[in-house]
Design an enzyme around this catalytic site. Structure first.
Site, PDB file in Angstrom:
ATOM      1  N   HIS A   9      28.626   4.766  26.334  1.00  0.00           N
ATOM      2  CA  HIS A   9      27.679   3.707  26.702  1.00  0.00           C
ATOM      3  C   HIS A   9      27.151   3.068  25.414  1.00  0.00           C
ATOM      4  O   HIS A   9      27.571   3.440  24.306  1.00  0.00           O
ATOM      5  CB  HIS A   9      26.553   4.280  27.567  1.00  0.00           C
ATOM      6  CG  HIS A   9      25.904   5.498  26.989  1.00  0.00           C
ATOM      7  ND1 HIS A   9      25.147   5.468  25.846  1.00  0.00           N
ATOM      8  CD2 HIS A   9      25.953   6.804  27.388  1.00  0.00           C
ATOM      9  CE1 HIS A   9      24.719   6.683  25.573  1.00  0.00           C
ATOM     10  NE2 HIS A   9      25.197   7.521  26.482  1.00  0.00           N
ATOM     11  N   HIS A  18      26.078   5.218  22.428  1.00  0.00           N
ATOM     12  CA  HIS A  18      27.182   5.655  21.567  1.00  0.00           C
ATOM     13  C   HIS A  18      27.617   4.505  20.642  1.00  0.00           C
ATOM     14  O   HIS A  18      27.879   4.712  19.459  1.00  0.00           O
ATOM     15  CB  HIS A  18      28.382   6.095  22.409  1.00  0.00           C
ATOM     16  CG  HIS A  18      28.142   7.292  23.280  1.00  0.00           C
ATOM     17  ND1 HIS A  18      28.166   7.235  24.657  1.00  0.00           N
ATOM     18  CD2 HIS A  18      27.864   8.593  22.981  1.00  0.00           C
ATOM     19  CE1 HIS A  18      27.935   8.437  25.166  1.00  0.00           C
ATOM     20  NE2 HIS A  18      27.743   9.279  24.168  1.00  0.00           N
TER      21      HIS A  18
HETATM   22  P1  AMP Z   1      26.837  12.846  24.145  1.00  0.00           P
HETATM   23  O1  AMP Z   1      28.120  12.114  24.432  1.00  0.00           O
HETATM   24  O2  AMP Z   1      25.812  12.696  25.222  1.00  0.00           O
HETATM   25  O3  AMP Z   1      27.059  14.259  23.694  1.00  0.00           O
HETATM   26  O4  AMP Z   1      26.194  12.114  22.904  1.00  0.00           O
HETATM   27  C1  AMP Z   1      26.912  11.905  21.723  1.00  0.00           C
HETATM   28  C2  AMP Z   1      25.973  11.378  20.674  1.00  0.00           C
HETATM   29  O5  AMP Z   1      25.384  10.165  21.145  1.00  0.00           O
HETATM   30  C3  AMP Z   1      24.821  12.332  20.370  1.00  0.00           C
HETATM   31  O6  AMP Z   1      24.550  12.321  18.984  1.00  0.00           O
HETATM   32  C4  AMP Z   1      23.682  11.737  21.169  1.00  0.00           C
HETATM   33  O7  AMP Z   1      22.402  12.025  20.637  1.00  0.00           O
HETATM   34  C5  AMP Z   1      23.977  10.254  21.056  1.00  0.00           C
HETATM   35  N1  AMP Z   1      23.353   9.507  22.136  1.00  0.00           N
HETATM   36  C6  AMP Z   1      23.432   9.769  23.458  1.00  0.00           C
HETATM   37  N2  AMP Z   1      22.686   8.893  24.164  1.00  0.00           N
HETATM   38  C7  AMP Z   1      22.114   8.065  23.256  1.00  0.00           C
HETATM   39  C8  AMP Z   1      21.224   6.952  23.346  1.00  0.00           C
HETATM   40  N3  AMP Z   1      20.765   6.516  24.513  1.00  0.00           N
HETATM   41  N4  AMP Z   1      20.844   6.343  22.205  1.00  0.00           N
HETATM   42  C9  AMP Z   1      21.301   6.780  21.000  1.00  0.00           C
HETATM   43  N5  AMP Z   1      22.153   7.812  20.850  1.00  0.00           N
HETATM   44  C10 AMP Z   1      22.550   8.455  21.953  1.00  0.00           C
END
Ligand code: AMP
Length: 274
Positions: free
Chosen positions: A20, A23
């Site tokens: 999203h 990311h």
């Molecule tokens: P995930 O795919 O949820 O494991 O997240 C991968 C990376 O994206 C991690 O470093 C999360 O902290 C970051 N992340 C997830 N959601 C957001 C968001 N809404 N804003 C900024 N970074 C995000």
């Protein structure tokens, strides 16, 4: 490897996919950090070791085709999509037995609610660092405790990686973007911004007060707010020092707040500075 021989800086953005705009912001940040000659690698891996047996590993949303399309749009130079065989010698393999654990910052909040979670995170991030050999890695402030633990691991284990933490990207109503928002039903979705409303409520309360406020009083206010969002169930709310993650009892401007709320099978987290 040839990128390194060519002297290019390498940036890594670890993700679990179902990408999203949150990311995307990390990919942009990585691009900026490595410069125009640098290269950005996005990893997509739903890491089984950070899920407990009762959690949503098999249900976790996946859409690799769309993720690869988005990575192209985002301008990633390489997408690393390892299989369990590569990362852990196969799922539930008896041929894998080495883990990395951080033993202090991970005890509270997410670590308390999800006991195996951070061991899985530090292990997979250490492995990704060893495989990709990045100069920088970008993580989201959305997972504040995770970012703090990764920074601690990098310092403690001397990984030659600079960790950058990028701000949380939100939907219009304040809900932090998350792959897990896909679990929310049409009835739950309008109530899911209660996490953001809770942070704003605590922030306003703290900023309106001349003196420190007891954590218990803020918790009661948030519990009262939760009552008008009955599809949500508060897992925890904590107040803490943003660097050491030490839990605070008296809350003042600059204290950090984090909370987790269940909406049926969706467990959402958020945090912010007060
Ligand atoms: P995930 O795919 O949820 O494991 O997240 C991968 C990376 O994206 C991690 O470093 C999360 O902290 C970051 N992340 C997830 N959601 C957001 C968001 N809404 N804003 C900024 N970074 C995000």
């Amino acid at each position: 490897m040839s990128w390194r021989r060519e002297g290019r800086r390498i940036g890594l953005v670890p993700t679990m996919g179902y990408l999203h705009d949150g990311h995307l912001s990390l990919v942009r940040r990585a691009r900026k950090a490595v410069g125009s000659d640098g290269r950005v690698v996005v990893s997509i891996y739903v890491n089984p070791t950070q899920f407990s047996p009762t959690e949503d590993l098999s249900a976790y949303p996946r859409d690799l085709k769309n993720d690869l399309k988005r990575c192209r749009e985002y301008g990633a130079d390489q997408v690393f999509v390892p299989r369990d065989e590569v990362m852990y010698a196969g799922r539930e393999s008896s041929c894998y037995s080495t883990f990395v654990t951080e033993e202090q910052l991970g005890r509270s909040m997410e670590g308390k609610s999800r006991p195996v979670h951070f061991r899985g995170v530090t292990t997979v991030v250490a492995k990704l660092f060893n495989i990709v050999l990045p100069d920088i890695a970008v993580f989201g402030a959305k997972d504040w405790q995770q970012a703090a633990i990764v920074k601690r691991m990098v310092k403690d284990l001397n990984f030659p990686v600079r960790v950058i933490v990028n701000p949380t990207v939100r939907e219009k109503d304040g809900l932090a973007m998350s792959s897990r928002n896909a679990y929310l039903s049409a009835e739950e979705r309008p109530q899911a911004n209660v996490l953001w409303k809770s942070i704003k409520l605590a922030r306003e309360t703290v900023r309106d007060s001349e003196t420190a406020i007891p954590a218990s009083r803020l918790k009661r206010k948030i519990e009262a707010l939760m009552k008008s969002h009955p599809l949500g169930r508060l897992d925890y709310v904590e107040f803490f020092d943003p660097e050491t993650l030490e839990i605070s009892r008296q809350i003042k401007r600059g204290t950090h707040m984090a909370l987790a709320v269940f909406f049926n099978k969706a467990r959402l987290i958020d945090n912010g500075r007060l």
